[in-house]
Design a protein around this motif. Structure first.
Motif, PDB file in Angstrom:
ATOM      1  N   THR A  17       0.827  -1.204   0.000  1.00 26.34           N
ATOM      2  CA  THR A  17       0.000   0.000   0.000  1.00 26.34           C
ATOM      3  C   THR A  17       0.861   1.254   0.000  1.00 26.34           C
ATOM      4  O   THR A  17       0.607   2.194  -0.758  1.00 26.34           O
ATOM      5  CB  THR A  17      -0.953  -0.010   1.213  1.00 26.34           C
ATOM      6  N   LEU A  18       1.897   1.273   0.833  1.00 22.88           N
ATOM      7  CA  LEU A  18       2.811   2.414   0.857  1.00 22.88           C
ATOM      8  C   LEU A  18       3.460   2.616  -0.508  1.00 22.88           C
ATOM      9  O   LEU A  18       3.567   3.749  -1.004  1.00 22.88           O
ATOM     10  CB  LEU A  18       3.883   2.229   1.932  1.00 22.88           C
ATOM     11  N   GLY A  19       3.877   1.538  -1.142  1.00 22.20           N
ATOM     12  CA  GLY A  19       4.491   1.631  -2.461  1.00 22.20           C
ATOM     13  C   GLY A  19       3.538   2.206  -3.496  1.00 22.20           C
ATOM     14  O   GLY A  19       3.909   3.086  -4.279  1.00 22.20           O
ATOM     15  N   GLN A  20       2.299   1.732  -3.504  1.00 21.05           N
ATOM     16  CA  GLN A  20       1.303   2.236  -4.458  1.00 21.05           C
ATOM     17  C   GLN A  20       1.036   3.720  -4.234  1.00 21.05           C
ATOM     18  O   GLN A  20       0.953   4.504  -5.186  1.00 21.05           O
ATOM     19  CB  GLN A  20      -0.007   1.447  -4.330  1.00 21.05           C
ATOM     20  N   VAL A  21       0.890   4.117  -2.970  1.00 19.78           N
ATOM     21  CA  VAL A  21       0.633   5.520  -2.646  1.00 19.78           C
ATOM     22  C   VAL A  21       1.833   6.385  -3.045  1.00 19.78           C
ATOM     23  O   VAL A  21       1.670   7.468  -3.626  1.00 19.78           O
ATOM     24  CB  VAL A  21       0.305   5.682  -1.144  1.00 19.78           C
ATOM     25  N   ALA A  22       3.023   5.910  -2.758  1.00 16.52           N
ATOM     26  CA  ALA A  22       4.223   6.662  -3.108  1.00 16.52           C
ATOM     27  C   ALA A  22       4.330   6.839  -4.621  1.00 16.52           C
ATOM     28  O   ALA A  22       4.649   7.937  -5.103  1.00 16.52           O
ATOM     29  CB  ALA A  22       5.465   5.959  -2.556  1.00 16.52           C
ATOM     30  N   PHE A  23       4.041   5.796  -5.385  1.00 15.26           N
ATOM     31  CA  PHE A  23       4.102   5.909  -6.831  1.00 15.26           C
ATOM     32  C   PHE A  23       3.028   6.870  -7.362  1.00 15.26           C
ATOM     33  O   PHE A  23       3.264   7.605  -8.318  1.00 15.26           O
ATOM     34  CB  PHE A  23       3.974   4.540  -7.497  1.00 15.26           C
ATOM     35  N   LYS A  24       1.858   6.873  -6.745  1.00 13.07           N
ATOM     36  CA  LYS A  24       0.804   7.806  -7.152  1.00 13.07           C
ATOM     37  C   LYS A  24       1.243   9.246  -6.889  1.00 13.07           C
ATOM     38  O   LYS A  24       1.086  10.115  -7.748  1.00 13.07           O
ATOM     39  CB  LYS A  24      -0.486   7.482  -6.394  1.00 13.07           C
ATOM     40  N   TYR A  25       1.783   9.504  -5.699  1.00 11.48           N
ATOM     41  CA  TYR A  25       2.293  10.839  -5.392  1.00 11.48           C
ATOM     42  C   TYR A  25       3.399  11.232  -6.363  1.00 11.48           C
ATOM     43  O   TYR A  25       3.439  12.363  -6.851  1.00 11.48           O
ATOM     44  CB  TYR A  25       2.822  10.919  -3.959  1.00 11.48           C
ATOM     45  N   ALA A  26       4.295  10.309  -6.647  1.00 15.35           N
ATOM     46  CA  ALA A  26       5.407  10.609  -7.554  1.00 15.35           C
ATOM     47  C   ALA A  26       4.906  10.904  -8.961  1.00 15.35           C
ATOM     48  O   ALA A  26       5.404  11.817  -9.626  1.00 15.35           O
ATOM     49  CB  ALA A  26       6.396   9.447  -7.572  1.00 15.35           C
ATOM     50  N   ALA A  27       3.925  10.156  -9.412  1.00 13.68           N
ATOM     51  CA  ALA A  27       3.431  10.322 -10.780  1.00 13.68           C
ATOM     52  C   ALA A  27       2.669  11.626 -10.964  1.00 13.68           C
ATOM     53  O   ALA A  27       2.649  12.181 -12.072  1.00 13.68           O
ATOM     54  CB  ALA A  27       2.531   9.150 -11.144  1.00 13.68           C
ATOM     55  N   THR A  28       2.055  12.126  -9.911  1.00  9.20           N
ATOM     56  CA  THR A  28       1.262  13.354 -10.034  1.00  9.20           C
ATOM     57  C   THR A  28       2.013  14.603  -9.613  1.00  9.20           C
ATOM     58  O   THR A  28       1.521  15.705  -9.809  1.00  9.20           O
ATOM     59  CB  THR A  28      -0.031  13.239  -9.206  1.00  9.20           C
ATOM     60  N   ALA A  29       3.206  14.470  -9.047  1.00  7.66           N
ATOM     61  CA  ALA A  29       3.927  15.616  -8.508  1.00  7.66           C
ATOM     62  C   ALA A  29       4.629  16.490  -9.552  1.00  7.66           C
ATOM     63  O   ALA A  29       4.571  17.710  -9.447  1.00  7.66           O
ATOM     64  CB  ALA A  29       4.941  15.156  -7.463  1.00  7.66           C
ATOM     65  N   PRO A  30       5.315  15.940 -10.548  1.00  4.54           N
ATOM     66  CA  PRO A  30       6.068  16.814 -11.456  1.00  4.54           C
ATOM     67  C   PRO A  30       5.155  17.783 -12.207  1.00  4.54           C
ATOM     68  O   PRO A  30       4.108  17.388 -12.721  1.00  4.54           O
ATOM     69  CB  PRO A  30       6.736  15.850 -12.432  1.00  4.54           C
ATOM     70  N   ASN A  31       5.571  19.063 -12.235  1.00  2.90           N
ATOM     71  CA  ASN A  31       4.804  20.074 -12.958  1.00  2.90           C
ATOM     72  C   ASN A  31       5.145  20.073 -14.439  1.00  2.90           C
ATOM     73  O   ASN A  31       4.307  20.357 -15.275  1.00  2.90           O
ATOM     74  CB  ASN A  31       5.075  21.462 -12.365  1.00  2.90           C
ATOM     75  N   ASN A  32       6.382  19.766 -14.751  1.00  2.00           N
ATOM     76  CA  ASN A  32       6.827  19.752 -16.140  1.00  2.00           C
ATOM     77  C   ASN A  32       6.541  18.377 -16.730  1.00  2.00           C
ATOM     78  O   ASN A  32       7.161  17.396 -16.364  1.00  2.00           O
ATOM     79  CB  ASN A  32       8.317  20.079 -16.215  1.00  2.00           C
ATOM     80  N   ARG A  33       5.619  18.304 -17.653  1.00  2.00           N
ATOM     81  CA  ARG A  33       5.206  17.023 -18.238  1.00  2.00           C
ATOM     82  C   ARG A  33       5.735  16.833 -19.654  1.00  2.00           C
ATOM     83  O   ARG A  33       5.213  16.029 -20.402  1.00  2.00           O
ATOM     84  CB  ARG A  33       3.686  16.934 -18.239  1.00  2.00           C
ATOM     85  N   ASP A  34       6.765  17.591 -20.015  1.00  7.09           N
ATOM     86  CA  ASP A  34       7.299  17.515 -21.374  1.00  7.09           C
ATOM     87  C   ASP A  34       8.409  16.481 -21.467  1.00  7.09           C
ATOM     88  O   ASP A  34       9.524  16.708 -20.996  1.00  7.09           O
ATOM     89  CB  ASP A  34       7.829  18.877 -21.820  1.00  7.09           C
ATOM     90  N   GLY A  35       8.099  15.348 -22.062  1.00  7.99           N
ATOM     91  CA  GLY A  35       9.078  14.317 -22.403  1.00  7.99           C
ATOM     92  C   GLY A  35      10.101  13.999 -21.336  1.00  7.99           C
ATOM     93  O   GLY A  35       9.775  13.558 -20.238  1.00  7.99           O
TER      94      GLY A  35
END
Length: 118
Positions: A17-35
């Motif tokens: 569960t911690l791993g899934q939550v951490a990956f979700k936070y990581a995937a949504t955190a970056p503001n720059n989504r260019d390549g």
């Protein structure tokens, strides 16, 4: 089930569960989504590393758990992770719990209870 098996099972659920939550936070955190910049920002994010470490810990706990229970029982008990991830997703990310998801959670819980009793 012995106390060791239960501790390994619950620990596995917690780290998954911690791993899934951490990956979700990581995937949504970056503001720059260019390549390439997205991946650079992602690699710098502490959540991605928490997720990776959690998955390594979960893998080791899973191996220890499987040494103590039959594979068929272990895989069925592992399905309980889905419930904790859905509940944490609801609390932290405001994800929806539809009627079908709630029914699925009840069926998984019933299955885990039946497997645990055997």
């Amino acid at each position: 089930m012995s106390l060791v098996v239960i501790i390994l099972w619950v620990s596995n659920i917690c780290f998954d569960t911690l791993g899934q939550v951490a990956f979700k936070y990581a995937a949504t955190a970056p503001n720059n989504r260019d390549g390439w910049y997205y991946w650079v920002d992602l690699a710098k994010n502490h959540w991605i590393w928490i997720g990776i470490i959690s998955y390594v810990a979960e893998f080791l706990l899973w191996l220890a758990f499987l040494t103590l229970v039959p594979l068929s029982q272990g895989v069925l008990l592992a399905s309980f992770n889905i419930i904790t991830i859905m509940l944490v997703g609801r609390v932290l990310f405001k994800e929806l719990l539809t009627v079908y998801r709630l029914i699925g959670m009840l069926l998984i819980t019933a299955g885990v209870i039946f497997v645990g009793m055997s």
